[in-house]
Scaffold this active site. Structure first.
Site, short mmCIF file in Angstrom:
data_model
loop_
_atom_site.label_atom_id
_atom_site.label_comp_id
_atom_site.label_asym_id
_atom_site.label_seq_id
_atom_site.Cartn_x
_atom_site.Cartn_y
_atom_site.Cartn_z
N THR A 71 -32.31 -27.39 -15.18
CA THR A 71 -33.10 -28.58 -14.85
C THR A 71 -32.43 -29.40 -13.75
OG1 THR A 71 -33.93 -28.64 -17.12
CG2 THR A 71 -34.24 -30.62 -15.80
N CYS A 72 -31.12 -29.50 -13.80
CA CYS A 72 -30.39 -30.25 -12.77
C CYS A 72 -30.58 -29.59 -11.41
CB CYS A 72 -28.91 -30.34 -13.11
SG CYS A 72 -28.57 -31.16 -14.69
N ALA A 73 -30.42 -28.27 -11.36
CA ALA A 73 -30.60 -27.53 -10.12
C ALA A 73 -32.02 -27.70 -9.60
CB ALA A 73 -30.27 -26.05 -10.33
N SER A 124 -34.02 -30.23 -10.06
CA SER A 124 -34.22 -31.59 -9.53
C SER A 124 -33.63 -31.71 -8.12
CB SER A 124 -33.64 -32.65 -10.46
OG SER A 124 -32.23 -32.66 -10.45
#
Length: 168
Positions: free
Chosen positions: A59-61, A63
């Site tokens: 999810t971080c990647a 975003s």
């Protein structure tokens, strides 16, 4: 403290995000070239802070990729992707992904950013890392939008952040 969840398990942050219509707290973060970045470096620009636990999670990647795509169209705006990842990991990710429109910043040295912005995980498996948040500043450094994502695995509301940016 904000009550959020990590994989469905309740966790808390050490505080609350700064309030809208207040001046953003200053910060000292590390760029991928190991130089320092402060809030003053972005004076006169609108700023989107995409804050997350680690660029090495899905999810971080995602975003970072999404804001990289959106940032290409933004004028007088800096998109800062902030985590406690080492600058080397941030640089590796950006190189592998072709990320060029956002600036990766690390809070690895002191963790002060996460504490000053009240978004550090206070307990749970990610204790000490940053929770997933969005903070949008106008060109004067005033906070015009914040989002504390309730479930860490969920993406932030990109549309709301970009709309706040356009209204700033």
């Amino acid at each position: 403290m904000a009550s959020i969840s990590l994989g469905g398990t309740p966790v808390k942050t050490i505080g609350e995000l700064p309030s809208k219509n207040t001046s953003a707290p200053d910060f000292s973060l590390t760029k991928v070239d190991l130089s320092e970045a402060t809030l003053n470096d972005y004076k006169g620009k609108k700023v989107v802070m995409n804050i997350f636990p680690s660029v090495d999670t899905g999810t971080c990647a995602k975003s970072v990729r999404q804001f990289n795509e959106e940032a290409a169209e933004l004028e007088n705006t800096s998109v800062l992707c902030i985590s406690r990842d080492l600058p080397f990991a941030q640089q590796r990710f950006c190189g592998a992904e072709g990320i060029e429109n956002v600036e990766m910043l690390s809070d690895f040295r002191t963790g002060a950013f996460g504490k000053d912005y009240g978004l550090e995980f206070g307990d749970g498996a990610f204790s000490g890392l940053h929770s997933r948040c969005i903070v949008v500043l106008d060109a004067n450094g005033t906070i015009v939008h914040t989002e504390q994502v309730q479930e860490t695995a969920d993406e932030p509301n990109y549309k709301a952040a970009l709309e706040a940016l356009m209204d700033a």
